[in-house]
Design a protein around this motif. Structure first.
Motif, PDB file in Angstrom:
ATOM      1  N   GLU A  72       0.836  -1.196   0.000  1.00 26.20           N
ATOM      2  CA  GLU A  72       0.000   0.000   0.000  1.00 26.20           C
ATOM      3  C   GLU A  72       0.872   1.248   0.000  1.00 26.20           C
ATOM      4  N   LYS A  73       0.421   2.308  -0.629  1.00 28.61           N
ATOM      5  CA  LYS A  73       1.020   3.647  -0.594  1.00 28.61           C
ATOM      6  C   LYS A  73       2.349   3.797  -1.324  1.00 28.61           C
ATOM      7  N   THR A  74       2.843   2.782  -1.983  1.00 29.14           N
ATOM      8  CA  THR A  74       4.104   2.912  -2.721  1.00 29.14           C
ATOM      9  C   THR A  74       4.162   1.814  -3.779  1.00 29.14           C
ATOM     10  N   THR A  75       5.269   1.720  -4.468  1.00 29.93           N
ATOM     11  CA  THR A  75       5.486   0.626  -5.416  1.00 29.93           C
ATOM     12  C   THR A  75       6.837  -0.013  -5.118  1.00 29.93           C
ATOM     13  N   PHE A  76       7.013  -1.219  -5.604  1.00 32.67           N
ATOM     14  CA  PHE A  76       8.271  -1.930  -5.413  1.00 32.67           C
ATOM     15  C   PHE A  76       9.317  -1.401  -6.393  1.00 32.67           C
ATOM     16  N   VAL A  77      10.533  -1.171  -5.894  1.00 28.93           N
ATOM     17  CA  VAL A  77      11.643  -0.755  -6.754  1.00 28.93           C
ATOM     18  C   VAL A  77      12.027  -1.956  -7.605  1.00 28.93           C
ATOM     19  N   TRP A  78      12.170  -1.730  -8.919  1.00 32.78           N
ATOM     20  CA  TRP A  78      12.372  -2.851  -9.837  1.00 32.78           C
ATOM     21  C   TRP A  78      13.402  -2.511 -10.899  1.00 32.78           C
ATOM     22  N   PRO A  79      14.191  -3.495 -11.351  1.00 33.06           N
ATOM     23  CA  PRO A  79      15.167  -3.236 -12.419  1.00 33.06           C
ATOM     24  C   PRO A  79      14.474  -3.030 -13.766  1.00 33.06           C
ATOM     25  N   ASN A  80      15.194  -2.413 -14.696  1.00 25.38           N
ATOM     26  CA  ASN A  80      14.669  -2.192 -16.045  1.00 25.38           C
ATOM     27  C   ASN A  80      14.475  -3.516 -16.770  1.00 25.38           C
ATOM     28  N   ALA A  81      13.539  -3.519 -17.716  1.00 27.63           N
ATOM     29  CA  ALA A  81      13.247  -4.734 -18.477  1.00 27.63           C
ATOM     30  C   ALA A  81      14.448  -5.204 -19.283  1.00 27.63           C
ATOM     31  N   LYS A  82      15.316  -4.301 -19.692  1.00 20.27           N
ATOM     32  CA  LYS A  82      16.472  -4.691 -20.501  1.00 20.27           C
ATOM     33  C   LYS A  82      17.468  -5.527 -19.707  1.00 20.27           C
ATOM     34  N   ASP A  83      17.359  -5.496 -18.376  1.00 19.13           N
ATOM     35  CA  ASP A  83      18.282  -6.253 -17.538  1.00 19.13           C
ATOM     36  C   ASP A  83      17.993  -7.755 -17.554  1.00 19.13           C
ATOM     37  N   GLY A  84      16.791  -8.166 -17.945  1.00 18.97           N
ATOM     38  CA  GLY A  84      16.439  -9.581 -18.016  1.00 18.97           C
ATOM     39  C   GLY A  84      16.201 -10.193 -16.653  1.00 18.97           C
ATOM     40  N   LYS A  85      17.265 -10.466 -15.946  1.00 17.03           N
ATOM     41  CA  LYS A  85      17.159 -10.993 -14.586  1.00 17.03           C
ATOM     42  C   LYS A  85      18.261 -10.372 -13.752  1.00 17.03           C
ATOM     43  N   VAL A  86      17.975 -10.210 -12.484  1.00 17.06           N
ATOM     44  CA  VAL A  86      18.927  -9.603 -11.560  1.00 17.06           C
ATOM     45  C   VAL A  86      19.004 -10.479 -10.319  1.00 17.06           C
ATOM     46  N   SER A  87      20.212 -10.782  -9.876  1.00 18.04           N
ATOM     47  CA  SER A  87      20.413 -11.563  -8.659  1.00 18.04           C
ATOM     48  C   SER A  87      20.579 -10.612  -7.478  1.00 18.04           C
ATOM     49  N   ILE A  88      19.844 -10.880  -6.397  1.00 15.93           N
ATOM     50  CA  ILE A  88      19.965 -10.078  -5.183  1.00 15.93           C
ATOM     51  C   ILE A  88      20.167 -11.016  -3.993  1.00 15.93           C
ATOM     52  N   THR A  89      20.514 -10.452  -2.853  1.00 18.41           N
ATOM     53  CA  THR A  89      20.721 -11.250  -1.646  1.00 18.41           C
ATOM     54  C   THR A  89      19.395 -11.433  -0.903  1.00 18.41           C
ATOM     55  N   ALA A  90      19.398 -12.337   0.060  1.00 19.65           N
ATOM     56  CA  ALA A  90      18.206 -12.540   0.889  1.00 19.65           C
ATOM     57  C   ALA A  90      17.889 -11.269   1.677  1.00 19.65           C
ATOM     58  N   ALA A  91      18.914 -10.539   2.119  1.00 23.31           N
ATOM     59  CA  ALA A  91      18.699  -9.281   2.842  1.00 23.31           C
ATOM     60  C   ALA A  91      18.046  -8.242   1.928  1.00 23.31           C
TER      61      ALA A  91
END
Length: 118
Positions: A72-91
């Motif tokens: 609610e009240k915001t949106t999720f920060v997301w990578p650009n579509a050109k990136d395809g897939k992005v690996s992030i940590t559990a944190a």
């Protein structure tokens, strides 16, 4: 969020995903679009067009798990579509699910070991 086993990779599917997809549709997207095995034990995160919903898909060794969150009240920060897939940590995943900018979550710098006297 469920605690993930050590070594579990988290993958963000860049771009938008049809949030009507369930276990099978998201598994197929992980396999065909991301080129990753949905039964690998890794976590796959997908975001809807409006940016306020994510689905998290994870094979826990016994079955497929699906977590769905609408923020609610915001949106999720997301990578650009050109990136395809992005690996992030559990944190970073935990930050993302809290609505925070996961890109600002960094590992603490390693502290050099003090030299011992001889």
């Amino acid at each position: 969020m469920i605690a993930l086993p050590p070594g579990t990779k988290v993958w963000l599917a860049a771009g938008v995903t049809d949030m009507r997809r369930g276990f099978d549709g998201l598994s197929a997207q992980a396999q065909t679009v991301l080129q990753l095995n949905p039964l690998s034990g890794h976590v796959f995160v997908f975001r809807g067009r409006s940016g306020d919903r994510v689905k998290v898909l994870w094979w826990d060794g016994q079955g497929m798990c699906l977590f769905y969150k609408r923020i609610e009240k915001t949106t999720f920060v997301w990578p650009n579509a050109k990136d395809g897939k992005v690996s992030i940590t559990a944190a970073q995943l935990a930050s993302l699910l809290e609505g925070m900018d996961w890109r600002l979550t960094r590992a603490a710098p390693s502290i050099p070991q003090p030299m011992t006297a001889v």
